[in-house]
Design a protein around this motif. Sequence first.
Motif, PDB file in Angstrom:
ATOM      1  N   PRO A  16      10.295  -6.432  -7.469  1.00  0.00           N
ATOM      2  CA  PRO A  16       9.740  -6.354  -6.114  1.00  0.00           C
ATOM      3  C   PRO A  16       9.540  -7.714  -5.441  1.00  0.00           C
ATOM      4  O   PRO A  16       9.387  -7.781  -4.218  1.00  0.00           O
ATOM      5  N   PHE A  17       9.554  -8.794  -6.223  1.00  0.00           N
ATOM      6  CA  PHE A  17       9.348 -10.129  -5.654  1.00  0.00           C
ATOM      7  C   PHE A  17      10.667 -10.783  -5.226  1.00  0.00           C
ATOM      8  O   PHE A  17      10.645 -11.859  -4.629  1.00  0.00           O
ATOM      9  N   VAL A  18      11.800 -10.158  -5.549  1.00  0.00           N
ATOM     10  CA  VAL A  18      13.091 -10.704  -5.137  1.00  0.00           C
ATOM     11  C   VAL A  18      13.157 -10.722  -3.611  1.00  0.00           C
ATOM     12  O   VAL A  18      12.857  -9.731  -2.944  1.00  0.00           O
ATOM     13  N   GLY A  19      13.555 -11.859  -3.066  1.00  0.00           N
ATOM     14  CA  GLY A  19      13.594 -12.042  -1.623  1.00  0.00           C
ATOM     15  C   GLY A  19      12.405 -12.796  -1.066  1.00  0.00           C
ATOM     16  O   GLY A  19      12.426 -13.228   0.092  1.00  0.00           O
ATOM     17  N   GLN A  20      11.366 -12.989  -1.877  1.00  0.00           N
ATOM     18  CA  GLN A  20      10.180 -13.702  -1.423  1.00  0.00           C
ATOM     19  C   GLN A  20      10.279 -15.190  -1.767  1.00  0.00           C
ATOM     20  O   GLN A  20      10.972 -15.584  -2.703  1.00  0.00           O
ATOM     21  N   VAL A  21       9.549 -16.001  -1.005  1.00  0.00           N
ATOM     22  CA  VAL A  21       9.590 -17.452  -1.163  1.00  0.00           C
ATOM     23  C   VAL A  21       8.394 -17.919  -1.983  1.00  0.00           C
ATOM     24  O   VAL A  21       7.265 -17.451  -1.782  1.00  0.00           O
ATOM     25  N   VAL A  22       8.644 -18.831  -2.912  1.00  0.00           N
ATOM     26  CA  VAL A  22       7.580 -19.382  -3.744  1.00  0.00           C
ATOM     27  C   VAL A  22       6.731 -20.337  -2.900  1.00  0.00           C
ATOM     28  O   VAL A  22       7.245 -21.306  -2.331  1.00  0.00           O
ATOM     29  N   LEU A  42      13.117 -16.442  -4.532  1.00  0.00           N
ATOM     30  CA  LEU A  42      13.559 -15.711  -5.714  1.00  0.00           C
ATOM     31  C   LEU A  42      14.718 -14.812  -5.290  1.00  0.00           C
ATOM     32  O   LEU A  42      14.532 -13.876  -4.502  1.00  0.00           O
ATOM     33  N   GLN A  43      15.906 -15.086  -5.799  1.00  0.00           N
ATOM     34  CA  GLN A  43      17.113 -14.423  -5.337  1.00  0.00           C
ATOM     35  C   GLN A  43      17.541 -13.246  -6.212  1.00  0.00           C
ATOM     36  O   GLN A  43      18.165 -12.308  -5.727  1.00  0.00           O
ATOM     37  N   ASP A  44      17.231 -13.302  -7.501  1.00  0.00           N
ATOM     38  CA  ASP A  44      17.723 -12.251  -8.382  1.00  0.00           C
ATOM     39  C   ASP A  44      16.889 -12.221  -9.651  1.00  0.00           C
ATOM     40  O   ASP A  44      16.270 -13.226 -10.040  1.00  0.00           O
ATOM     41  N   SER A  45      16.880 -11.075 -10.307  1.00  0.00           N
ATOM     42  CA  SER A  45      16.173 -10.885 -11.572  1.00  0.00           C
ATOM     43  C   SER A  45      17.047 -10.027 -12.465  1.00  0.00           C
ATOM     44  O   SER A  45      17.464  -8.934 -12.066  1.00  0.00           O
ATOM     45  N   GLN A  46      17.345 -10.517 -13.667  1.00  0.00           N
ATOM     46  CA  GLN A  46      18.204  -9.787 -14.596  1.00  0.00           C
ATOM     47  C   GLN A  46      17.614  -9.854 -16.003  1.00  0.00           C
ATOM     48  O   GLN A  46      16.991 -10.848 -16.373  1.00  0.00           O
ATOM     49  N   ALA A  47      17.837  -8.795 -16.764  1.00  0.00           N
ATOM     50  CA  ALA A  47      17.415  -8.754 -18.168  1.00  0.00           C
ATOM     51  C   ALA A  47      18.625  -8.493 -19.033  1.00  0.00           C
ATOM     52  O   ALA A  47      19.491  -7.687 -18.687  1.00  0.00           O
ATOM     53  N   SER A  48      18.681  -9.193 -20.150  1.00  0.00           N
ATOM     54  CA  SER A  48      19.751  -8.977 -21.124  1.00  0.00           C
ATOM     55  C   SER A  48      19.160  -9.120 -22.513  1.00  0.00           C
ATOM     56  O   SER A  48      18.716 -10.206 -22.900  1.00  0.00           O
ATOM     57  N   GLY A  49      19.119  -8.003 -23.246  1.00  0.00           N
ATOM     58  CA  GLY A  49      18.543  -8.056 -24.583  1.00  0.00           C
ATOM     59  C   GLY A  49      17.091  -8.484 -24.543  1.00  0.00           C
ATOM     60  O   GLY A  49      16.258  -7.855 -23.894  1.00  0.00           O
ATOM     61  N   LYS A  50      16.801  -9.607 -25.208  1.00  0.00           N
ATOM     62  CA  LYS A  50      15.425 -10.106 -25.279  1.00  0.00           C
ATOM     63  C   LYS A  50      15.168 -11.250 -24.306  1.00  0.00           C
ATOM     64  O   LYS A  50      14.168 -11.955 -24.436  1.00  0.00           O
ATOM     65  N   PHE A 174       3.697 -16.339  -4.247  1.00  0.00           N
ATOM     66  CA  PHE A 174       4.691 -16.101  -3.216  1.00  0.00           C
ATOM     67  C   PHE A 174       4.064 -16.035  -1.829  1.00  0.00           C
ATOM     68  O   PHE A 174       2.849 -15.835  -1.690  1.00  0.00           O
ATOM     69  N   ASP A 175       4.920 -16.201  -0.814  1.00  0.00           N
ATOM     70  CA  ASP A 175       4.420 -16.262   0.553  1.00  0.00           C
ATOM     71  C   ASP A 175       3.817 -14.936   1.015  1.00  0.00           C
ATOM     72  O   ASP A 175       3.097 -14.888   2.012  1.00  0.00           O
ATOM     73  N   SER A 176       4.086 -13.857   0.295  1.00  0.00           N
ATOM     74  CA  SER A 176       3.511 -12.560   0.653  1.00  0.00           C
ATOM     75  C   SER A 176       2.056 -12.435   0.219  1.00  0.00           C
ATOM     76  O   SER A 176       1.362 -11.499   0.609  1.00  0.00           O
ATOM     77  N   GLY A 177       1.596 -13.369  -0.621  1.00  0.00           N
ATOM     78  CA  GLY A 177       0.246 -13.304  -1.165  1.00  0.00           C
ATOM     79  C   GLY A 177       0.214 -12.811  -2.597  1.00  0.00           C
ATOM     80  O   GLY A 177      -0.793 -12.944  -3.285  1.00  0.00           O
TER      81      GLY A 177
END
Length: 339
Positions: A16-22, A42-50, A174-177
């Motif tokens: 949910p934080f993808v697209g928000q500015v730190v 934050l442009q992308d979030s990916q999980a692979s294994g651990k 993030f800038d959203s609070g």
Amino acid sequence: MPEGPSVKRFQLLTAPFVGQVVAKVGGSSRQRNLKDLKAMRLQDSQASGKNLFLAFGAALEAWTMGGSPSPGPVEEEPTIQGEADRGACSLTLSQEGQEDEVSQLSPKEHSVQRKQETECSVPDAADAAGGIWKWLRFHFGLFGSIRANEFSRANKANKRGDWKDPVPRLVLNFDSGGFLVFYNCRIHWCTSPAVEPASDILSPKFHRGQALAALRQPTSICYTLLDQRYFSGLGNIIKNEILYLARIHPLSQGSLLALSDLESLLDHAVQFSTDWLHKKLAGKGLHYQIYLKEKCPLGHEVMQGTFGPRDGFKRLSWWCPQCQPLVAPEGNDPKSLKR
């Protein structure tokens, strides 16, 4: 350490934080250039294994991920005492029967972890994701976790008798609070996410043929299951549970097992991991069949041993000798095999 279902849940927590500015960066990590994340998106979030991978890019560049960043005022980083009133949502990790929030790294562990982080350098922007994004890789410790919009609290005293809250490795405001808090993890810059969906047990692209070929090797089956090259995200809890469900002794050699048994084991690996993820997302606990148990569900005494390759890491195994008979090489007495 967190297994595949836990890391996938972490990824869903960060999504949910993808697209928000730190807006602000905090935490105890000494990884170089983490402060440079300020004002990046934050442009992308990916999980692979651990492993969890987060991508950051310039806030002014066109965002093509779909949707638009949520506007809002930049807020100061919340204090440990004052963030509880934010209407927080969180996901906590239960690893090997214990809650992640009760753990706090010792000074020695902090020192080792910081040394590991400071030895890694950040890649140049021109080298990362086509010169646009910078990637961070998160590898979690035994009690690693992520929280959204709240901090972890100590629920018992440490060895010194002090009630000290766990120290965050990284805090991203993030800038959203809203904010993300990372605990007990190693953080490294990388040029791109090392994602191998063919070996990820939770990926729709998981390659059953490749996994089955690995299981048929003349190697103790419990070693193969923990080999992240073939079963990315599969950890010790999953290993013990699926071996019991498939009625396979952990030291049985894969090459001696019937193909139907290996296919059953593979089915249990995928199904158990998927069910565990769904339970985590629903906030439900996991009921173990054999892991950490003294008796199996049928009432038989459970054995415990530490197994691993001679030059590799040794892990604890629990098994029922009656439900999981050992398949030994021809001419060998099962009792003579080393444990």
